[in-house]
Design a protein around this motif. Sequence first.
Motif, short mmCIF file in Angstrom:
data_model
loop_
_atom_site.label_atom_id
_atom_site.label_comp_id
_atom_site.label_asym_id
_atom_site.label_seq_id
_atom_site.Cartn_x
_atom_site.Cartn_y
_atom_site.Cartn_z
N TYR A 172 0.85 -1.17 0.00
CA TYR A 172 0.00 0.00 0.00
C TYR A 172 0.90 1.23 0.00
CZ TYR A 172 -2.88 -3.78 1.66
OH TYR A 172 -3.50 -4.99 1.78
N ARG A 173 0.36 2.38 -0.39
CA ARG A 173 1.18 3.59 -0.38
C ARG A 173 0.32 4.80 -0.02
NH1 ARG A 173 2.49 4.18 -6.91
NH2 ARG A 173 0.39 4.84 -7.56
N GLN A 174 1.01 5.81 0.49
CA GLN A 174 0.34 7.04 0.85
C GLN A 174 1.18 8.22 0.40
OE1 GLN A 174 -0.69 7.47 5.02
NE2 GLN A 174 -2.30 8.92 4.50
N SER A 175 0.59 9.04 -0.44
CA SER A 175 1.24 10.25 -0.93
C SER A 175 0.81 11.42 -0.06
CB SER A 175 0.84 10.51 -2.38
OG SER A 175 1.16 9.41 -3.20
N PRO A 176 1.61 12.49 -0.03
CA PRO A 176 1.25 13.66 0.80
C PRO A 176 -0.13 14.18 0.44
CG PRO A 176 3.51 13.84 0.02
CD PRO A 176 2.92 12.65 -0.68
N GLY A 177 -0.95 14.37 1.46
CA GLY A 177 -2.27 14.93 1.26
C GLY A 177 -3.31 13.95 0.75
N LYS A 178 -2.93 12.69 0.59
CA LYS A 178 -3.86 11.68 0.08
C LYS A 178 -4.04 10.55 1.08
CE LYS A 178 -2.86 12.47 -4.81
NZ LYS A 178 -2.48 11.83 -6.11
N GLU A 179 -5.10 9.80 0.90
CA GLU A 179 -5.33 8.63 1.73
C GLU A 179 -4.43 7.47 1.26
OE1 GLU A 179 -9.97 9.36 3.10
OE2 GLU A 179 -9.42 7.56 1.98
N ARG A 180 -4.17 6.56 2.16
CA ARG A 180 -3.41 5.38 1.80
C ARG A 180 -4.19 4.56 0.78
NH1 ARG A 180 -0.20 3.30 6.66
NH2 ARG A 180 -2.27 3.51 7.63
N GLU A 181 -3.48 4.04 -0.21
CA GLU A 181 -4.16 3.32 -1.29
C GLU A 181 -3.50 1.97 -1.53
OE1 GLU A 181 -3.85 5.40 -5.03
OE2 GLU A 181 -1.68 5.36 -5.03
N PHE A 182 -4.28 1.08 -2.07
CA PHE A 182 -3.83 -0.26 -2.43
C PHE A 182 -2.90 -0.20 -3.64
CE2 PHE A 182 -3.98 -4.70 -3.39
CZ PHE A 182 -4.19 -4.81 -4.75
N VAL A 183 -1.84 -1.00 -3.62
CA VAL A 183 -0.91 -1.08 -4.74
C VAL A 183 -0.94 -2.47 -5.37
CG1 VAL A 183 1.51 -0.96 -5.46
CG2 VAL A 183 0.62 0.67 -3.77
#
Length: 116
Positions: free
Chosen positions: A37-48
């Motif tokens: 999973y990953r999380q970018s600045p200002g975004k919710e964590r997302e499935f990869v």
Amino acid sequence: QVQLVESGGGLVQAGCSLRLSCAASRSTFRMYSMGWYRQSPGKEREFVARLNWSGGSTTYADSVKGRFTISRDNAKNTLYLQMNSLQPEDTAIYYCNVHPPTAAYWGQGTQVTVSS
């Protein structure tokens, strides 16, 4: 309880590759479906990406399909994410967890930064 420790992140230029690793503290790791999973600045964590206990079944987010490969070595209690053709939009903190993810297993993650 299994502890998960991510490593392998770094700063790379667009088009380059990285391989992330996720080391599990217990051999029970091999019983679980696992995911990145990953999380970018200002975004919710997302499935990869995710794969089943044997590594024989995988699923990828559309944004990484064809560029990233998830794999595991159950003998080493380790999960991998091979990331090729990295793009600036791949910049994020990357985490591993069981799939579906469990709150108790989130670790510190590993930072991936892709410059253009």
